[in-house]
Design an enzyme around this catalytic site. Structure first.
Site, PDB file in Angstrom:
ATOM      1  N   ARG A 181       0.809  -1.215   0.000  1.00 59.45           N
ATOM      2  CA  ARG A 181       0.000   0.000   0.000  1.00 59.45           C
ATOM      3  C   ARG A 181       0.846   1.270   0.000  1.00 59.45           C
ATOM      4  O   ARG A 181       0.642   2.182   0.800  1.00 59.45           O
ATOM      5  CB  ARG A 181      -0.977   0.011   1.185  1.00 59.45           C
ATOM      6  CG  ARG A 181      -2.021  -1.069   1.095  1.00 59.45           C
ATOM      7  CD  ARG A 181      -3.056  -0.840   0.018  1.00 59.45           C
ATOM      8  NE  ARG A 181      -3.844  -2.034  -0.200  1.00 59.45           N
ATOM      9  CZ  ARG A 181      -3.578  -2.932  -1.164  1.00 59.45           C
ATOM     10  NH1 ARG A 181      -2.586  -2.746  -2.010  1.00 59.45           N
ATOM     11  NH2 ARG A 181      -4.314  -3.997  -1.298  1.00 59.45           N
ATOM     12  N   SER A 230     -10.314   0.247   4.676  1.00 60.14           N
ATOM     13  CA  SER A 230      -9.562  -0.526   5.678  1.00 60.14           C
ATOM     14  C   SER A 230      -8.677   0.427   6.466  1.00 60.14           C
ATOM     15  O   SER A 230      -7.846   1.124   5.890  1.00 60.14           O
ATOM     16  CB  SER A 230      -8.686  -1.579   4.995  1.00 60.14           C
ATOM     17  OG  SER A 230      -9.502  -2.541   4.390  1.00 60.14           O
ATOM     18  N   GLU A 300      -3.371   2.015   7.763  1.00 59.61           N
ATOM     19  CA  GLU A 300      -3.247   2.126   6.302  1.00 59.61           C
ATOM     20  C   GLU A 300      -3.662   3.538   5.880  1.00 59.61           C
ATOM     21  O   GLU A 300      -3.136   4.097   4.927  1.00 59.61           O
ATOM     22  CB  GLU A 300      -4.151   1.080   5.629  1.00 59.61           C
ATOM     23  CG  GLU A 300      -4.083   1.122   4.117  1.00 59.61           C
ATOM     24  CD  GLU A 300      -4.789  -0.064   3.467  1.00 59.61           C
ATOM     25  OE1 GLU A 300      -4.730  -1.178   4.027  1.00 59.61           O
ATOM     26  OE2 GLU A 300      -5.395   0.139   2.412  1.00 59.61           O
TER      27      GLU A 300
HETATM   28  C1  FAD Z   1     -15.110   2.318   1.370  1.00 59.80           C
HETATM   29  C2  FAD Z   1     -13.648   2.274   1.000  1.00 59.80           C
HETATM   30  C3  FAD Z   1     -13.089   1.110   0.499  1.00 59.80           C
HETATM   31  C4  FAD Z   1     -11.732   1.061   0.156  1.00 59.80           C
HETATM   32  N1  FAD Z   1     -11.213  -0.100  -0.339  1.00 59.80           N
HETATM   33  C5  FAD Z   1      -9.905  -0.145  -0.690  1.00 59.80           C
HETATM   34  C6  FAD Z   1      -9.332  -1.348  -1.233  1.00 59.80           C
HETATM   35  O1  FAD Z   1     -10.003  -2.365  -1.409  1.00 59.80           O
HETATM   36  N2  FAD Z   1      -8.020  -1.335  -1.566  1.00 59.80           N
HETATM   37  C7  FAD Z   1      -7.241  -0.219  -1.406  1.00 59.80           C
HETATM   38  O2  FAD Z   1      -6.056  -0.265  -1.743  1.00 59.80           O
HETATM   39  N3  FAD Z   1      -7.752   0.926  -0.887  1.00 59.80           N
HETATM   40  C8  FAD Z   1      -9.047   0.992  -0.531  1.00 59.80           C
HETATM   41  N4  FAD Z   1      -9.565   2.144  -0.013  1.00 59.80           N
HETATM   42  C9  FAD Z   1      -8.661   3.301   0.213  1.00 59.80           C
HETATM   43  C10 FAD Z   1      -8.613   4.306  -0.943  1.00 59.80           C
HETATM   44  O3  FAD Z   1      -9.805   4.271  -1.698  1.00 59.80           O
HETATM   45  C11 FAD Z   1      -7.423   4.079  -1.878  1.00 59.80           C
HETATM   46  O4  FAD Z   1      -6.210   4.147  -1.182  1.00 59.80           O
HETATM   47  C12 FAD Z   1      -7.431   5.139  -2.991  1.00 59.80           C
HETATM   48  O5  FAD Z   1      -6.628   4.712  -4.036  1.00 59.80           O
HETATM   49  C13 FAD Z   1      -6.965   6.515  -2.524  1.00 59.80           C
HETATM   50  O6  FAD Z   1      -7.164   7.430  -3.592  1.00 59.80           O
HETATM   51  P1  FAD Z   1      -7.607   8.926  -3.296  1.00 59.80           P
HETATM   52  O7  FAD Z   1      -7.677   9.640  -4.586  1.00 59.80           O
HETATM   53  O8  FAD Z   1      -8.825   8.942  -2.470  1.00 59.80           O
HETATM   54  O9  FAD Z   1      -6.349   9.423  -2.460  1.00 59.80           O
HETATM   55  P2  FAD Z   1      -6.374  10.413  -1.204  1.00 59.80           P
HETATM   56  O10 FAD Z   1      -7.089   9.754  -0.081  1.00 59.80           O
HETATM   57  O11 FAD Z   1      -6.831  11.747  -1.624  1.00 59.80           O
HETATM   58  O12 FAD Z   1      -4.816  10.453  -0.865  1.00 59.80           O
HETATM   59  C14 FAD Z   1      -4.170   9.292  -0.405  1.00 59.80           C
HETATM   60  C15 FAD Z   1      -2.655   9.509  -0.473  1.00 59.80           C
HETATM   61  O13 FAD Z   1      -2.279   9.655  -1.835  1.00 59.80           O
HETATM   62  C16 FAD Z   1      -1.641  10.919  -2.045  1.00 59.80           C
HETATM   63  N5  FAD Z   1      -2.079  11.407  -3.352  1.00 59.80           N
HETATM   64  C17 FAD Z   1      -3.350  11.608  -3.794  1.00 59.80           C
HETATM   65  N6  FAD Z   1      -3.345  12.025  -5.072  1.00 59.80           N
HETATM   66  C18 FAD Z   1      -2.038  12.103  -5.437  1.00 59.80           C
HETATM   67  C19 FAD Z   1      -1.368  12.492  -6.633  1.00 59.80           C
HETATM   68  N7  FAD Z   1      -2.033  12.882  -7.728  1.00 59.80           N
HETATM   69  N8  FAD Z   1      -0.002  12.465  -6.642  1.00 59.80           N
HETATM   70  C20 FAD Z   1       0.701  12.060  -5.556  1.00 59.80           C
HETATM   71  N9  FAD Z   1       0.122  11.684  -4.396  1.00 59.80           N
HETATM   72  C21 FAD Z   1      -1.234  11.706  -4.340  1.00 59.80           C
HETATM   73  C22 FAD Z   1      -2.098  11.801  -0.896  1.00 59.80           C
HETATM   74  O14 FAD Z   1      -1.156  12.818  -0.622  1.00 59.80           O
HETATM   75  C23 FAD Z   1      -2.193  10.788   0.231  1.00 59.80           C
HETATM   76  O15 FAD Z   1      -0.910  10.543   0.770  1.00 59.80           O
HETATM   77  C24 FAD Z   1     -10.919   2.220   0.330  1.00 59.80           C
HETATM   78  C25 FAD Z   1     -11.490   3.398   0.830  1.00 59.80           C
HETATM   79  C26 FAD Z   1     -12.842   3.438   1.161  1.00 59.80           C
HETATM   80  C27 FAD Z   1     -13.428   4.716   1.678  1.00 59.80           C
END
Ligand code: FAD
Length: 311
Positions: A181, A230, A300
């Site tokens: 992750r 998670s 995470e």
């Molecule tokens: C209901 C639910 C279910 C989920 N299930 C999963 C799953 O099955 N597997 C899984 O891996 N995750 C899961 N997640 C977590 C999450 O959805 C993932 O980690 C997702 O990819 C995060 O993307 P985001 O755009 O929301 O990032 P954000 O939450 O906005 O940011 C997360 C991190 O990424 C960085 N970031 C964001 N955009 C960029 C960019 N363009 N460049 C550089 N850094 C950046 C941020 O600075 C931060 O450190 C889940 C979340 C929820 C709410």
């Protein structure tokens, strides 16, 4: 340039895409979090590069978010400059090559699910692993998001980033280092675009697989309540959810934050939770699991911002 002069300059550059004192709660999947001092919505890599250069020159902190689905932003909010990538960066360009290979160029602000849906419709196979995972492509790459079916590291060919010097550059696959992750990039790198290595497939078959994965996720996860997914990483050879459940914590609640009865690794906001409630629940769960099993769970989700509410 003083802090307020930096703000004035950013307001000039971004116009209505720059705002101050923006409550983050409505922007996060957990629906908690205090205000961002300065929130920018960039639409080009050049704009991000300019922000990086200005902030670096001023020794000002900056960070980037996508869909805020992996973040616990604390109630005191975020100092410095926050870039929110939810528009622009929406390229979806498949290149169908001989031998069934497909190189798909995608913008970082696209939701992963949008890319899954469009790929399925175009008969592009290989992204089913991210079906139903909220978040943007940029956030997914940074988190190396995935499921037991795979993760971004398996499909990335190259990413385009704005680096810590405000330079736009491409990083090929062999320079990308992953961990569970997470992509090991300097924290100040901003991902703007990616090339994914996929293959041709049968559209109807891919769609059916995607739908089955989403249905299975909905049956196992609490989708009806705000959460950050998670909360803890799975420790080696075990599952955080199993440990939390075995510690008797399902349904345990602090303020408006509760350990989900459906999946114990999801801490859900049952209404009016503060980030402080979720943080206290995280700490309680960690301590209880440690006392019971000697395993220290590692979050995470990214915990950011200040605990204390200003003023
Ligand atoms: C209901 C639910 C279910 C989920 N299930 C999963 C799953 O099955 N597997 C899984 O891996 N995750 C899961 N997640 C977590 C999450 O959805 C993932 O980690 C997702 O990819 C995060 O993307 P985001 O755009 O929301 O990032 P954000 O939450 O906005 O940011 C997360 C991190 O990424 C960085 N970031 C964001 N955009 C960029 C960019 N363009 N460049 C550089 N850094 C950046 C941020 O600075 C931060 O450190 C889940 C979340 C929820 C709410």
């Amino acid at each position: 340039m003083t802090g307020s002069r930096l703000h004035t300059r950013l307001a000039e550059l971004f116009g209505e895409r720059c705002a101050f004192g923006v409550p983050m709660a409505p922007l996060t999947t957990w629906q908690v979090g205090g205000p961002a001092d300065c929130l920018l919505r960039p639409v080009t890599a050049e704009e991000i590069a300019e922000v990086v250069r200005l902030c670096t020159a001023e020794n000002e902190t900056f960070r980037v978010f996508g869909a805020c689905s992996n973040l616990l932003i604390l109630d005191g909010g975020l100092r410095g400059v926050t870039l929110l990538m939810r528009q622009g960066f929406e390229k979806f360009e498949p290149e169908f090559r001989d031998g069934g290979e497909v190189v798909l160029t995608v913008g970082a602000a696209l939701l992963s699910q949008t890319v899954v849906d469009r790929s399925a419709a175009a008969g592009i196979d290989g992204l089913q692993f991210i079906s139903g995972v909220p978040g943007t492509i940029g956030g997914g790459i940074r988190m190396n998001a995935g499921t037991y079916l795979g993760d971004f590291s398996q499909v990335l060919r190259e990413i385009t980033v704005v680096d810590a010097d405000g330079k736009i550059r491409r990083v090929p696959r062999d320079k990308l280092v992953y961990r569970y992750r997470g992509l090991v990039l300097d924290g100040s790198f901003v991902v703007t675009e990616a090339k994914l290595e996929l293959r041709r497939g049968e559209a109807a078959k891919i769609r059916a697989e995607v739908d089955a994965i989403i249905a299975s996720r909905h049956s196992r996860h609490p989708w009806d309540l705000p959460s950050g997914g998670s909360t803890f990483k799975n420790p080696e050879n075990d599952h955080a959810g199993r440990l939390i459940e075995a510690a008797g914590l399902k349904g345990f609640q602090i303020g408006g934050a509760r350990v989900s009865e459906k999946h114990a690794n999801f801490l859900v906001n049952v209404g009016q939770a503060k980030a402080a409630d979720i943080l206290a629940l995280i700490e309680h769960v960690r301590q209880t699991v440690y006392d019971r099993f000697g395993i220290w769970l590692d979050p995470e989700v990214k915990i950011l911002g200040e605990r204390d509410v200003q003023g």
